[in-house]
Design a protein around this motif. Structure first.
Motif, PDB file in Angstrom:
ATOM      1  N   UNK A 174       0.817  -1.100   0.018  1.00  0.00           N
ATOM      2  CA  UNK A 174       0.014  -0.162  -0.050  1.00  0.00           C
ATOM      3  C   UNK A 174       0.806   1.203  -0.029  1.00  0.00           C
ATOM      4  N   UNK A 175       2.137   1.127   0.317  1.00  0.00           N
ATOM      5  CA  UNK A 175       3.152   2.308   0.220  1.00  0.00           C
ATOM      6  C   UNK A 175       4.417   1.959   0.133  1.00  0.00           C
ATOM      7  N   UNK A 176       5.292   2.733  -0.715  1.00  0.00           N
ATOM      8  CA  UNK A 176       6.665   2.493  -1.121  1.00  0.00           C
ATOM      9  C   UNK A 176       7.528   3.665  -0.879  1.00  0.00           C
ATOM     10  N   UNK A 177       8.870   3.320  -0.524  1.00  0.00           N
ATOM     11  CA  UNK A 177       9.759   4.411  -0.534  1.00  0.00           C
ATOM     12  C   UNK A 177      10.981   3.900  -0.734  1.00  0.00           C
ATOM     13  N   UNK A 178      11.678   4.608  -1.663  1.00  0.00           N
ATOM     14  CA  UNK A 178      13.261   4.343  -1.903  1.00  0.00           C
ATOM     15  C   UNK A 178      14.008   4.363  -0.885  1.00  0.00           C
ATOM     16  N   UNK A 179      13.734   5.233  -0.034  1.00  0.00           N
ATOM     17  CA  UNK A 179      14.437   5.228   1.171  1.00  0.00           C
ATOM     18  C   UNK A 179      13.618   5.746   2.414  1.00  0.00           C
ATOM     19  N   UNK A 180      13.568   5.109   3.601  1.00  0.00           N
ATOM     20  CA  UNK A 180      12.948   5.699   4.575  1.00  0.00           C
ATOM     21  C   UNK A 180      13.309   5.491   6.065  1.00  0.00           C
ATOM     22  N   UNK A 181      13.165   6.788   6.793  1.00  0.00           N
ATOM     23  CA  UNK A 181      13.789   6.730   8.045  1.00  0.00           C
ATOM     24  C   UNK A 181      12.967   5.909   8.888  1.00  0.00           C
ATOM     25  N   UNK A 182      13.393   4.946   9.805  1.00  0.00           N
ATOM     26  CA  UNK A 182      12.523   4.126  10.931  1.00  0.00           C
ATOM     27  C   UNK A 182      13.086   4.531  12.200  1.00  0.00           C
ATOM     28  N   UNK A 183      12.033   4.652  12.914  1.00  0.00           N
ATOM     29  CA  UNK A 183      12.273   5.032  14.437  1.00  0.00           C
ATOM     30  C   UNK A 183      11.670   3.925  15.339  1.00  0.00           C
TER      31      UNK A 183
ATOM     32  N   UNK B 182      18.429   5.737   9.706  1.00  0.00           N
ATOM     33  CA  UNK B 182      17.896   6.815   8.272  1.00  0.00           C
ATOM     34  C   UNK B 182      18.291   6.025   7.278  1.00  0.00           C
ATOM     35  N   UNK B 183      17.557   6.304   6.145  1.00  0.00           N
ATOM     36  CA  UNK B 183      17.488   5.864   4.893  1.00  0.00           C
ATOM     37  C   UNK B 183      17.510   4.159   4.781  1.00  0.00           C
ATOM     38  N   UNK B 184      16.296   3.642   5.234  1.00  0.00           N
ATOM     39  CA  UNK B 184      16.165   2.187   5.273  1.00  0.00           C
ATOM     40  C   UNK B 184      15.862   2.039   3.572  1.00  0.00           C
ATOM     41  N   UNK B 185      16.573   1.097   2.769  1.00  0.00           N
ATOM     42  CA  UNK B 185      16.443   1.137   1.472  1.00  0.00           C
ATOM     43  C   UNK B 185      14.950   0.059   1.172  1.00  0.00           C
ATOM     44  N   UNK B 186      14.723   0.477  -0.083  1.00  0.00           N
ATOM     45  CA  UNK B 186      13.644  -0.209  -0.953  1.00  0.00           C
ATOM     46  C   UNK B 186      12.384  -0.890   0.266  1.00  0.00           C
ATOM     47  N   UNK B 187      11.861   0.298   0.723  1.00  0.00           N
ATOM     48  CA  UNK B 187      10.663  -0.145   1.797  1.00  0.00           C
ATOM     49  C   UNK B 187       9.397  -0.457   0.997  1.00  0.00           C
TER      50      UNK B 187
ATOM     51  N   UNK C 201      15.184  -3.725   2.753  1.00  0.00           N
ATOM     52  CA  UNK C 201      16.723  -3.954   2.820  1.00  0.00           C
ATOM     53  C   UNK C 201      17.124  -3.754   4.176  1.00  0.00           C
ATOM     54  N   UNK C 202      17.985  -4.815   4.373  1.00  0.00           N
ATOM     55  CA  UNK C 202      18.613  -4.605   5.926  1.00  0.00           C
ATOM     56  C   UNK C 202      20.045  -4.813   5.608  1.00  0.00           C
ATOM     57  N   UNK C 203      20.970  -3.641   5.897  1.00  0.00           N
ATOM     58  CA  UNK C 203      22.170  -3.553   5.716  1.00  0.00           C
ATOM     59  C   UNK C 203      23.082  -3.939   7.102  1.00  0.00           C
ATOM     60  N   UNK C 204      22.459  -4.046   8.263  1.00  0.00           N
ATOM     61  CA  UNK C 204      22.980  -4.189   9.549  1.00  0.00           C
ATOM     62  C   UNK C 204      22.997  -5.753   9.787  1.00  0.00           C
ATOM     63  N   UNK C 205      22.754  -6.833   8.886  1.00  0.00           N
ATOM     64  CA  UNK C 205      22.974  -8.216   9.330  1.00  0.00           C
ATOM     65  C   UNK C 205      22.991  -8.952   7.991  1.00  0.00           C
ATOM     66  N   UNK C 206      23.322 -10.211   8.067  1.00  0.00           N
ATOM     67  CA  UNK C 206      23.595 -10.991   6.851  1.00  0.00           C
ATOM     68  C   UNK C 206      23.272 -12.312   7.219  1.00  0.00           C
TER      69      UNK C 206
ATOM     70  N   UNK D 153      22.552  -4.198  -1.410  1.00  0.00           N
ATOM     71  CA  UNK D 153      24.022  -3.602  -1.485  1.00  0.00           C
ATOM     72  C   UNK D 153      23.963  -2.171  -0.973  1.00  0.00           C
ATOM     73  N   UNK D 154      22.813  -1.621  -0.915  1.00  0.00           N
ATOM     74  CA  UNK D 154      22.436  -0.117  -0.380  1.00  0.00           C
ATOM     75  C   UNK D 154      23.142   0.270   1.020  1.00  0.00           C
ATOM     76  N   UNK D 155      24.241   0.989   0.943  1.00  0.00           N
ATOM     77  CA  UNK D 155      24.987   1.579   2.384  1.00  0.00           C
ATOM     78  C   UNK D 155      25.394   0.154   3.050  1.00  0.00           C
ATOM     79  N   UNK D 156      25.587  -0.872   2.148  1.00  0.00           N
ATOM     80  CA  UNK D 156      26.054  -2.115   2.861  1.00  0.00           C
ATOM     81  C   UNK D 156      27.400  -2.300   2.758  1.00  0.00           C
ATOM     82  N   UNK D 157      28.365  -1.436   3.626  1.00  0.00           N
ATOM     83  CA  UNK D 157      29.616  -1.567   3.848  1.00  0.00           C
ATOM     84  C   UNK D 157      30.136  -2.885   4.332  1.00  0.00           C
ATOM     85  N   UNK D 158      29.558  -3.430   5.106  1.00  0.00           N
ATOM     86  CA  UNK D 158      29.985  -4.415   6.052  1.00  0.00           C
ATOM     87  C   UNK D 158      30.125  -5.790   5.082  1.00  0.00           C
TER      88      UNK D 158
END
Length: 518
Positions: A364-373, A389-394, A405-410, A426-431
């Motif tokens: 019902x809703x989509x964001x390329x990046x979304x800040x989540x709290x 901030x900027x959680x990708x492909x929400x 997308x989740x760049x904080x775990x694998x 891959x978005x913001x995924x430095x690890x």
């Protein structure tokens, strides 16, 4: 003796005159009284209003002195406060000023004199003029949905006429206390001055008064699908009106949905708040079609009486028959298009204490990046607080549940979230920079309205081997072939034709402002 006789003869005429004088006096006094009381009347002629109520303020007020040589020494007209409204002295007759004030007690006092006879007399009368009926409410009136304005008074009124640029006629009820003004041929969102000329129930003209009659603003509406393209087959059409509709309005008879080929779309209408309506297609929109939403402007009316000024026709297009399936027991997501699995992913869904919701939904809703709290009740420094901030492909599919997308775990393939469906990115995924872009692929492939079915336990159907290159060799083969457009695996079509439960579908088209990270 001769002298005495002579003297006596001389006295007799004197006696006679004396007797005549006495007789004249005796007769003259009553005669004088009779003359000035009966033959020469004396007094004041006053209006016959003493003690009367509801007197016409226009009634002539003439005071006259009656009788020969009679004169009004003083005439005075006062209101109930004692204020002198008019006065005159030394007049034979006086016409006092009029018209008088409405609803006021008045008093006339007059004194007449006739100096010849030393006469003087005073009189006083009191009366009350007619009261003006009291209009209930303000002089600013809104035209009701039936194009009428009702004027209510505290007492009956007589004839009434309304004059205005607004075409309007007045109609009185049986008891005369309510007047209905009916308007026609008027513009919307306009204020018309109306001059009201009226009378009391006894026919006394009353001071005219002015009303300002305001017409309702035009009704407007917006849909959530205007100009949209490539929509999924489960997205409801949301129609939001600028104002609540009039009670009893049948939306389904006045808003039609059909394909450009003329095929009427069946579905269910439901209210959404005070001003909105939601149409859910059943079983869904036809794939790869242009849908037209047409609104009949004549029969829709707001609660205040406003109407649509122009016909409304919105169009949108649907994409292919796409569905997303989530299997919690397998930690797996499958993208199905036209009955075939085009890609499958290992994901991380909700942990046992924060499980992912199950049921039938849609994006019902989509964001390329979304800040989540975290939840608003959790503040910085408290346990459980976070902000990413900027959680990708929400992509939200139910309340604050989303694919992203989740760049904080694998650890995909195992539960790890607070309820959302975590996907590799891959978005913001430095690890883990070599992670596949699963979340991005699904974001680009899907769209608003794509159905989502979440199973707690996978249903029984032939095993599907598909993948994204991150699972076993069989999944990689399926992924590679799907990217080349030659997918060799498919799910049971009876499973992909999901019948969506309206109770589980999200009614809003707006994502929660601060959805928690999952």
């Amino acid at each position: 003796m001769k002298t005495n006789a002579y003297q006596l003869g001389a006295v007799k005429p004197l006696y006679r005159w004396i007797l005549l004088g006495v007789a004249a006096i005796a007769i003259g006094l009553p005669l004088n009284d009779y003359v000035h009381r009966q033959i020469l009347p004396f007094g004041i002629d006053m209006p016959s209003l003493d003690g009367k109520e509801m007197v016409d303020p226009r009634t002539p007020l003439e005071v006259k002195a009656t009788g020969f040589n009679a004169k009004l020494a003083k005439v005075e007209l006062q209101d109930e406060s004692g204020k002198v409204l008019a006065e005159a002295t030394d007049q034979n007759s006086v016409t006092l000023s009029s018209p008088l004030a409405f609803g006021t007690r008045h008093k006339i006092t007059a004194t007449v004199v006739r100096p010849w006879f030393g006469q003087s007399e005073s009189r006083e009368i009191a009366f009350t003029t007619v009261t003006v009926p009291k209009l209930e409410g303000s002089s600013l009136r809104m035209l009701s949905p039936d194009s009428t304005v009702t004027l209510n008074f505290d007492q009956p009124v007589g004839d009434i006429q309304a004059k205005s640029d607004l075409h309007i006629k007045a109609e009185k009820d049986a008891n005369g206390k309510a007047i209905k003004l009916t308007a026609s041929d008027y513009a919307q969102d306009h204020t018309y001055p109306v001059q009201v000329e009226w009378q009391t129930s006894t026919g006394v003209p009353l001071p005219p008064f002015q009303l300002d009659v305001t017409t309702a603003p035009p009704l407007n509406l917006e849909t959530n699908v205007k100009g949209q393209s490539n929509l999924g087959l489960a997205l409801p059409v949301i129609v939001n009106f600028s104002e609540p509709l009039a009670e009893g309005t049948n939306v389904s008879q006045n808003i039609k949905l059909k394909t450009d080929a003329g095929q009427e779309i069946t579905g269910k209408w439901e209210r959404q708040g005070k001003k909105g309506f939601r149409f859910t297609p059943q079983p869904g929109w036809p794939a790869s079609s242009t849908i037209e939403v047409s609104v009949n402007q004549q029969n829709l009316r707001s609660a205040r009486g406003g109407t649509l000024e122009n016909p409304i026709v919105d169009r949108f297009t649907t994409g292919t028959d796409r569905k997303i399936f989530v299997y919690l027991d397998r930690q797996r997501v499958e993208a199905v298009e036209n009955g075939e699995v085009v890609r499958a992913f290992r994901v991380s869904t909700g942990k046992p204490k924060t499980p992912t919701v199950t049921g039938n939904f849609y994006i019902y809703d989509r964001y390329r990046h979304k800040t989540m709290r975290s939840d608003p009740g959790v503040h910085p420094g408290q346990r459980g607080y976070y902000q990413v901030d900027d959680v990708p492909y929400t992509q939200f599919f139910h309340k604050d549940y989303a694919f992203h997308g989740a760049f904080w775990h694998n650890g995909f393939g195992h539960t790890a979230s607070h309820g959302c469906v975590n996907m590799a990115t891959k978005d913001k995924n430095r690890r883990w920079p070599n992670s596949p872009e699963d979340a991005g692929w699904l974001f680009k492939w899907a769209s608003l309205g794509v159905p989502v079915t979440v199973y707690g336990k996978s249903p029984s159907f032939p095993k599907v081997e598909a993948g994204n290159g991150t699972t076993d060799e069989g999944e990689k083969k399926a992924s590679d072939s799907s990217q080349n457009g030659h997918n060799q695996t498919s799910v049971n079509k009876s499973d992909t034709n999901v019948q969506f439960d309206p109770a589980l579908q999200k009614t809003s088209a707006i994502a929660p402002p601060n959805p928690p990270v999952q």
